[in-house]
Enzyme design. Structure first.
Site, PDB file in Angstrom:
ATOM      1  CG  ASN A  11       7.695 -14.927  -2.851  1.00  0.00           C
ATOM      2  OD1 ASN A  11       7.003 -15.252  -1.902  1.00  0.00           O
ATOM      3  ND2 ASN A  11       8.084 -15.788  -3.781  1.00  0.00           N
ATOM      4  CG  LEU A  12       5.087  -8.179  -3.685  1.00  0.00           C
ATOM      5  CD1 LEU A  12       3.840  -7.394  -3.297  1.00  0.00           C
ATOM      6  CD2 LEU A  12       5.572  -7.775  -5.067  1.00  0.00           C
ATOM      7  CE1 TYR A  70      -2.761 -13.135   3.324  1.00  0.00           C
ATOM      8  CE2 TYR A  70      -1.597 -14.331   1.607  1.00  0.00           C
ATOM      9  CZ  TYR A  70      -2.026 -13.143   2.152  1.00  0.00           C
ATOM     10  OH  TYR A  70      -1.718 -11.956   1.526  1.00  0.00           O
ATOM     11  NE  ARG A 102       9.034 -19.980  -2.058  1.00  0.00           N
ATOM     12  CZ  ARG A 102       9.027 -21.299  -2.152  1.00  0.00           C
ATOM     13  NH1 ARG A 102       9.448 -21.871  -3.268  1.00  0.00           N
ATOM     14  NH2 ARG A 102       8.611 -22.048  -1.148  1.00  0.00           N
ATOM     15  N   PRO A 124       0.404 -10.829  -6.958  1.00  0.00           N
ATOM     16  CG  PRO A 124       0.935  -9.522  -5.093  1.00  0.00           C
ATOM     17  CD  PRO A 124      -0.229 -10.057  -5.885  1.00  0.00           C
ATOM     18  NE  ARG A 171      17.776 -15.915   9.936  1.00  0.00           N
ATOM     19  CZ  ARG A 171      16.941 -16.690   9.249  1.00  0.00           C
ATOM     20  NH1 ARG A 171      17.420 -17.522   8.331  1.00  0.00           N
ATOM     21  NH2 ARG A 171      15.645 -16.635   9.469  1.00  0.00           N
ATOM     22  N   GLY A 206       0.799  -1.215   0.000  1.00  0.00           N
ATOM     23  CA  GLY A 206       0.000   0.000   0.000  1.00  0.00           C
ATOM     24  C   GLY A 206       0.835   1.269   0.000  1.00  0.00           C
ATOM     25  CG  ASP A 213      13.163 -26.936   1.795  1.00  0.00           C
ATOM     26  OD1 ASP A 213      13.842 -26.114   2.435  1.00  0.00           O
ATOM     27  OD2 ASP A 213      13.642 -27.912   1.206  1.00  0.00           O
ATOM     28  CG  HIS A 262       6.803 -12.781   3.464  1.00  0.00           C
ATOM     29  ND1 HIS A 262       6.050 -11.666   3.767  1.00  0.00           N
ATOM     30  CD2 HIS A 262       5.915 -13.770   3.212  1.00  0.00           C
ATOM     31  CE1 HIS A 262       4.764 -11.968   3.686  1.00  0.00           C
ATOM     32  NE2 HIS A 262       4.654 -13.239   3.348  1.00  0.00           N
ATOM     33  CB  SER A 265      -0.666 -13.940  -1.966  1.00  0.00           C
ATOM     34  OG  SER A 265       0.441 -14.793  -1.804  1.00  0.00           O
ATOM     35  CB  SER A 266       2.219 -16.238  -6.050  1.00  0.00           C
ATOM     36  OG  SER A 266       3.151 -16.183  -4.987  1.00  0.00           O
ATOM     37  CB  CYS A 267       0.262 -18.462  -1.183  1.00  0.00           C
ATOM     38  SG  CYS A 267      -1.037 -17.485  -0.420  1.00  0.00           S
ATOM     39  CE  LYS A 306      -4.914 -11.422   0.560  1.00  0.00           C
ATOM     40  NZ  LYS A 306      -5.423 -10.033   0.499  1.00  0.00           N
TER      41      LYS A 306
END
Length: 324
Positions: free
Chosen positions: A177-178, A148, A221, A175, A199, A28, A281, A191, A119-121, A152
């Site tokens: 992964n952003l 989730y 990805r 989209p 990290r 946003g 994974d 994510h 989301s692509s999921c 969507k």
């Protein structure tokens, strides 16, 4: 039952009221910046403390008072594998309520053009690669974020239903992964890409000899800079009208192991990179087919390494105030 109204591709009116739901989030905020840069002078945004999108009455009151002509629904409860797997009820319930409230209110108060972001999921875990839009609902979802994904998918279905029943030229985009400025860098809720940035940055500062990541590093990805995503959103609003959701991505992917190496280099970490193969994974590969987006006249322009470097810079400049 109404047919789709005729929509001729044309620039949106820069002076009309434009509501960006979720304007403080990763997507946003990027869309808000893009619209400002493009000369939109009547942008409307509300923080979650100002307007709880899960409160149906409050949402309807907001639309009645502001009557936006255009809407981008970028508001959502989001998180990484750990968060999605731990709190599926929250991800399903909260996202369904947000979507239904905003879409119902937008319809009642005559929103002309609306873009719903998913989301692509939403696609099956083992969908043929690259994933086409017509892969939707053809197989089982990835179980770690199926709640989730179902929310969507329901949003896509509602957009299609509004088009059929009310003839409104609303659209949806999915989209990949952003990442980019404004991302969530929380160790628990982020994510993979922002989590790795944090990290490795902390490891570099602490002089750690090694960093251990989840899984094998083998999954592949696709990553899209959020500024590219914002540009694609405006392009679709002005150029696309169809019932199918549109995949938004780069058309290329990278292994998590290679991603980790790029990020380590970007933050200046020179220690050893290790992998905890007892951890999941997730989906083995998730590359979107962006043919429909290409046909609509848009393609990504920010290379991954360049985008990661600029995101690392933003992270370090905003480390005291970012979501952590």
């Amino acid at each position: 039952m109404a047919e789709d109204v005729s929509f001729e591709p044309a620039p949106l009116d820069r002076a009309s009221a434009f509501y960006v739901a979720g304007h403080n989030g990763l997507v946003g905020s990027a869309i808000w910046r893009k619209l400002q840069d493009e000369g939109f002078s009547n942008l409307i945004g509300r923080s979650s403390s100002e307007l709880d999108l899960k409160n149906r009455e409050a949402v309807f009151d907001f639309f009645r008072e502001n009557k936006p002509r255009y809407v981008v629904l970028a508001a959502a409860k989001v998180g990484g594998i750990l968060a999605n797997n731990t709190y599926p009820v929250d991800f399903l319930s909260e996202n369904l309520r947000i979507q239904v409230n905003v879409l119902d209110a937008a319809r009642q108060w005559g929103v002309e053009r609306l873009l719903f972001l998913g989301s692509s999921c939403i696609y099956p875990k083992f969908a043929e690669q690259p994933i086409r839009e017509d892969s939707l609902l053809t197989g089982h979802l990835e179980p770690t974020n199926d709640a989730y994904a179902i929310a969507k998918i329901a949003g896509i279905m509602q957009i299609q239903a509004v088009r059929r029943q009310y003839g409104l030229p609303w659209i949806s985009a999915m989209p990949t992964n952003l990442y980019g400025p404004g991302d969530n860098f929380s160790p628990q809720g982020s994510h993979v890409l922002p989590a790795l940035i944090r990290r490795y940055d902390e490891a570099a500062k602490a002089g750690q000899a090694s960093v251990t990541n989840w899984g094998t590093g083998a999954p592949m990805r696709e990553f899209l800079h959020v500024d590219d995503m914002a540009d694609a959103c405006l392009h679709l609003l002005e150029n696309y009208d169809g019932s199918s959701q549109v995949n938004v991505g780069t058309g290329s992917d990278v292994t998590i192991k290679d991603l980790a190496a790029v990020i380590a280099s970007a933050v200046g970490y020179t220690g050893k990179i290790e992998w905890d193969v007892t951890k999941p994974d997730g989906t083995p590969r998730k590359l979107l087919d962006v043919s429909m987006l290409t046909q609509a006249g848009w393609k990504a322009s920010i290379p991954l390494e360049e985008g990661i470097r600029s995101t690392v810079e933003w992270y370090r400049q905003n480390i005291e105030s970012i979501r952590s």
